[in-house]
Write an enzyme that holds these catalytic residues in place. Structure first.
Site: not given
Length: 189
Positions: A12, A65, A139
């Site tokens: 991220k 998130d 991922f």
């Protein structure tokens, strides 16, 4: 002074760093152990998370998130995607969808920022769930998610540049960095 991205996820961070550099914003990764509330709405998760991370770090910061919302599973795993990935993985999701024709899904991202103001930026990308894992890049659910825009490849088959042009996370981060670059001085950056 770099802007802090509170995450333990190196993938991220790399996605965010690449996008932030385009706006000449330097970001730094920190793993601040804030408590992530559990609710069905991503924005409701990141807003208090960003506020808590700000109090703990003492500097302007943001959290992010994301969730995979699968139509045939009534939006499951949604905001519980990380836990579901750790317990079922991509193969478990594929098993849940065996024999299911409607494979439409949506990746959603919410980014919460806290500095002199509190903001939430959201992004999403529509797509479908592949019938098998494909690709070795990315991922998480990247090997099973095929975005509607971008051909027939999964996120895991795309370069980071291609994925960043399409992804839910890139969408929310880009909205944020555009806003932050205009408001940096007011936010103490």
């Amino acid at each position: 002074m770099p802007l802090i991205f509170v995450t333990s996820n190196q993938h991220k961070f790399e996605e965010a760093r690449t996008l932030a550099e385009e706006y000449e914003i330097e970001i730094e990764q920190r793993d601040v152990p804030y408590i992530e509330i559990q609710t069905d709405n991503l924005a409701d998760i990141v807003k208090p998370g960003a506020q808590q991370a700000y109090r703990m770090s003492g500097a302007p910061c943001f959290v992010e998130d994301a969730g995979l919302f699968i139509n045939a599973l009534n939006g499951f795993p949604g905001p519980y995607s990380s836990y579901v990935f750790k317990t079922l993985g991509n193969q478990g999701i594929l098993r849940l969808l065996e024999g299911v024709d409607d494979r439409r899904a949506e990746f959603r991202s919410a980014l919460g920022y806290c500095g002199n103001s509190i903001k939430v930026f959201e992004g999403k990308v529509k797509g479908t769930i592949a019938k098998e894992e494909r690709g070795s890049k990315g991922f998480g659910y990247d090997p099973i998610f095929i975005p509607d825009m971008g051909g027939e490849g999964t996120f895991a088959e795309m370069s980071m540049e291609m994925k960043n042009a399409l992804s839910h996370r890139a969408n929310s981060i880009e909205k944020f960095v555009k806003w932050y670059s205009k408001n940096k001085k007011a936010e103490g950056g």
